[in-house]
Motif scaffolding. Structure first.
Motif, PDB file in Angstrom:
ATOM      1  N   ASP A 141       2.183  -1.001 -10.078  1.00  0.00           N
ATOM      2  CA  ASP A 141       2.398   0.436 -10.258  1.00  0.00           C
ATOM      3  C   ASP A 141       1.075   1.190 -10.122  1.00  0.00           C
ATOM      4  O   ASP A 141       1.037   2.278  -9.556  1.00  0.00           O
ATOM      5  CB  ASP A 141       3.023   0.710 -11.634  1.00  0.00           C
ATOM      6  N   LYS A 142       0.002   0.615 -10.613  1.00  0.00           N
ATOM      7  CA  LYS A 142      -1.309   1.263 -10.539  1.00  0.00           C
ATOM      8  C   LYS A 142      -1.916   1.176  -9.132  1.00  0.00           C
ATOM      9  O   LYS A 142      -2.797   1.955  -8.789  1.00  0.00           O
ATOM     10  CB  LYS A 142      -2.282   0.634 -11.540  1.00  0.00           C
ATOM     11  N   ASN A 143      -1.462   0.226  -8.332  1.00  0.00           N
ATOM     12  CA  ASN A 143      -1.964   0.033  -6.966  1.00  0.00           C
ATOM     13  C   ASN A 143      -0.801   0.119  -5.981  1.00  0.00           C
ATOM     14  O   ASN A 143      -0.334  -0.907  -5.480  1.00  0.00           O
ATOM     15  CB  ASN A 143      -2.666  -1.321  -6.848  1.00  0.00           C
ATOM     16  N   PRO A 144      -0.329   1.321  -5.683  1.00  0.00           N
ATOM     17  CA  PRO A 144       0.861   1.445  -4.831  1.00  0.00           C
ATOM     18  C   PRO A 144       0.669   0.950  -3.393  1.00  0.00           C
ATOM     19  O   PRO A 144       1.633   0.623  -2.727  1.00  0.00           O
ATOM     20  CB  PRO A 144       1.170   2.946  -4.857  1.00  0.00           C
ATOM     21  N   GLN A 145      -0.578   0.891  -2.911  1.00  0.00           N
ATOM     22  CA  GLN A 145      -0.803   0.400  -1.553  1.00  0.00           C
ATOM     23  C   GLN A 145      -0.419  -1.073  -1.436  1.00  0.00           C
ATOM     24  O   GLN A 145      -0.089  -1.539  -0.352  1.00  0.00           O
ATOM     25  CB  GLN A 145      -2.246   0.632  -1.107  1.00  0.00           C
ATOM     26  N   LEU A 146      -0.439  -1.816  -2.546  1.00  0.00           N
ATOM     27  CA  LEU A 146      -0.048  -3.212  -2.504  1.00  0.00           C
ATOM     28  C   LEU A 146       1.468  -3.384  -2.428  1.00  0.00           C
ATOM     29  O   LEU A 146       1.949  -4.383  -1.889  1.00  0.00           O
ATOM     30  CB  LEU A 146      -0.591  -3.949  -3.731  1.00  0.00           C
ATOM     31  N   THR A 147       2.210  -2.447  -2.987  1.00  0.00           N
ATOM     32  CA  THR A 147       3.668  -2.576  -2.970  1.00  0.00           C
ATOM     33  C   THR A 147       4.224  -2.361  -1.570  1.00  0.00           C
ATOM     34  O   THR A 147       5.332  -2.811  -1.283  1.00  0.00           O
ATOM     35  CB  THR A 147       4.330  -1.591  -3.945  1.00  0.00           C
ATOM     36  N   GLU A 148       3.493  -1.687  -0.722  1.00  0.00           N
ATOM     37  CA  GLU A 148       3.932  -1.518   0.656  1.00  0.00           C
ATOM     38  C   GLU A 148       3.901  -2.848   1.403  1.00  0.00           C
ATOM     39  O   GLU A 148       4.687  -3.088   2.285  1.00  0.00           O
ATOM     40  CB  GLU A 148       3.054  -0.504   1.364  1.00  0.00           C
ATOM     41  N   LYS A 149       2.978  -3.726   1.002  1.00  0.00           N
ATOM     42  CA  LYS A 149       2.838  -5.020   1.649  1.00  0.00           C
ATOM     43  C   LYS A 149       3.816  -6.048   1.085  1.00  0.00           C
ATOM     44  O   LYS A 149       4.115  -7.034   1.731  1.00  0.00           O
ATOM     45  CB  LYS A 149       1.418  -5.547   1.483  1.00  0.00           C
ATOM     46  N   VAL A 150       4.275  -5.825  -0.132  1.00  0.00           N
ATOM     47  CA  VAL A 150       5.160  -6.798  -0.801  1.00  0.00           C
ATOM     48  C   VAL A 150       6.584  -6.529  -0.446  1.00  0.00           C
ATOM     49  O   VAL A 150       7.080  -5.505  -0.312  1.00  0.00           O
ATOM     50  CB  VAL A 150       4.962  -6.753  -2.331  1.00  0.00           C
TER      51      VAL A 150
END
Length: 92
Positions: free
Chosen positions: A83-92
């Protein structure tokens, strides 16, 4: 912008730690799993956060051999981190 505030994150981590400590009691771990599953999933849906990692932690706690691992704490930490690093959720 993160959807989970710092205070909420600390409370979620504390709840995860307490739930994992209670899970060491053999019969009580099923009761904790039954209560934690809907509570965490409803909370994350209300906040608009993807609760997939919390769901994985809930499922891990239902499996007898894996219930001794601190799955709730790790699941809360993973959900908060994503949640704190939304750029990572785009990759997951």
């Amino acid at each position: 912008m993160p959807k989970i505030s710092t205070v909420e994150a600390l409370l979620l981590i504390l709840i995860g730690i307490v739930a994992d400590l209670i899970n060491w009691v053999p019969v009580v771990n099923w009761l904790v799993a039954i209560f934690m599953f809907p509570i965490t999933q409803i909370y994350f849906r209300m906040k608009g956060v993807r609760g997939h990692y919390a769901l994985i932690g809930n499922i891990m706690e239902l499996i007898p051999g894996l219930s001794v691992l601190p799955a709730y704490t790790f699941a809360m930490l993973a959900t908060i981190y994503l949640d704190k690093n939304p750029q990572l959720t785009e990759k997951v």
